[in-house]
Enzyme design. Sequence first.
Site, PDB file in Angstrom:
ATOM      1  N   LYS A  32       1.202 -11.622  -3.855  1.00  0.00           N
ATOM      2  CA  LYS A  32       0.045 -11.178  -3.918  1.00  0.00           C
ATOM      3  C   LYS A  32      -0.914 -11.647  -2.632  1.00  0.00           C
ATOM      4  O   LYS A  32      -0.757 -12.903  -1.718  1.00  0.00           O
ATOM      5  CB  LYS A  32      -0.960 -11.664  -4.549  1.00  0.00           C
ATOM      6  CG  LYS A  32      -2.242 -11.159  -4.925  1.00  0.00           C
ATOM      7  CD  LYS A  32      -2.894 -11.755  -6.332  1.00  0.00           C
ATOM      8  CE  LYS A  32      -4.199 -11.368  -6.541  1.00  0.00           C
ATOM      9  NZ  LYS A  32      -4.348 -12.141  -7.655  1.00  0.00           N
ATOM     10  N   SER A 109      -6.290  -8.637 -10.970  1.00  0.00           N
ATOM     11  CA  SER A 109      -6.286  -8.201  -9.750  1.00  0.00           C
ATOM     12  C   SER A 109      -4.273  -8.172  -9.013  1.00  0.00           C
ATOM     13  O   SER A 109      -4.906  -7.448  -8.209  1.00  0.00           O
ATOM     14  CB  SER A 109      -7.437  -8.974  -8.949  1.00  0.00           C
ATOM     15  OG  SER A 109      -6.558 -10.244  -8.564  1.00  0.00           O
ATOM     16  N   SER A 133      -6.120 -11.926 -13.925  1.00  0.00           N
ATOM     17  CA  SER A 133      -4.991 -11.625 -13.551  1.00  0.00           C
ATOM     18  C   SER A 133      -4.092 -11.647 -13.045  1.00  0.00           C
ATOM     19  O   SER A 133      -3.487 -10.591 -12.161  1.00  0.00           O
ATOM     20  CB  SER A 133      -5.954 -11.560 -11.935  1.00  0.00           C
ATOM     21  OG  SER A 133      -7.237 -11.296 -12.021  1.00  0.00           O
TER      22      SER A 133
END
Length: 264
Positions: A32, A109, A133
């Site tokens: 990420k 996310s 997330s």
Amino acid sequence: MQDPLGAFVPGPVVKRMPLSRGSLSSLSFAVKDLFDVAGSVTGCGNPDWAATHEAAKEDAWAVDTLLGAGAELTGKTITDEISLGLLGINKFYGTPLNPRAPDRVPGGSSSGSASAVAGGLVDIALGTDSGGSVRIPASFCGLYGLRPTHGRISVAGMMTQAPSFDTVGYFTRDALTFGRVGAVLLEEQIPDALPADLVVATDCFALADEPIRRALQPVVDRLHDAVATTPSPLAGAALPDWARHQRILQKANSTTRSALGLIA
């Protein structure tokens, strides 16, 4: 590497070869865009942030640990801006495809990480989880995903959004790989034995919509056949208050860091 899913951050591909051979040799991973990779800017899902920050000087702890275990880094994945979001939508970089349900959002996310693993572009992906997330995109994309106990995996070299909630999490498609990655990041062997007891949070089930309960109940029933299960409330009537307090504290934490210039 081709990116038919829109899972990776646009621009130069961030790649790193393994540092040595280990338990994750022959496996690939993505991270990420909140994790530092030496020589690359950590963009945090926002082009203005990326344009105003320098490249990282060293790898985040989790990145270095996976490289040291023999995995190959093949790219950085899209996140909701500053990791604030649960749907996986980024107005600058787009919404990664959910390979398991192409007409649905991937969840956020850690959306790009989940998309890349679910679509078979990588074997493993690092995400972060402050308020769901990793857990939400893992659920949406049909993956194994973990939010570990807070502080259990080092967040060194990771852009923190709400430090009292932030954790390093990860995704895989299968349980065997999930256990191998866990052994590396948790720095201990994952036991083969089933737990002596499994607590089923009855108040969480009560809050879930009926279609969710119907989908989960057969899984709980199968677990009941393999291990002792104990129905027990997590917080009882206070559970909605817990959720509300978490949202307030997370936003306050993020607002304070923004005021200090620590996040965009």
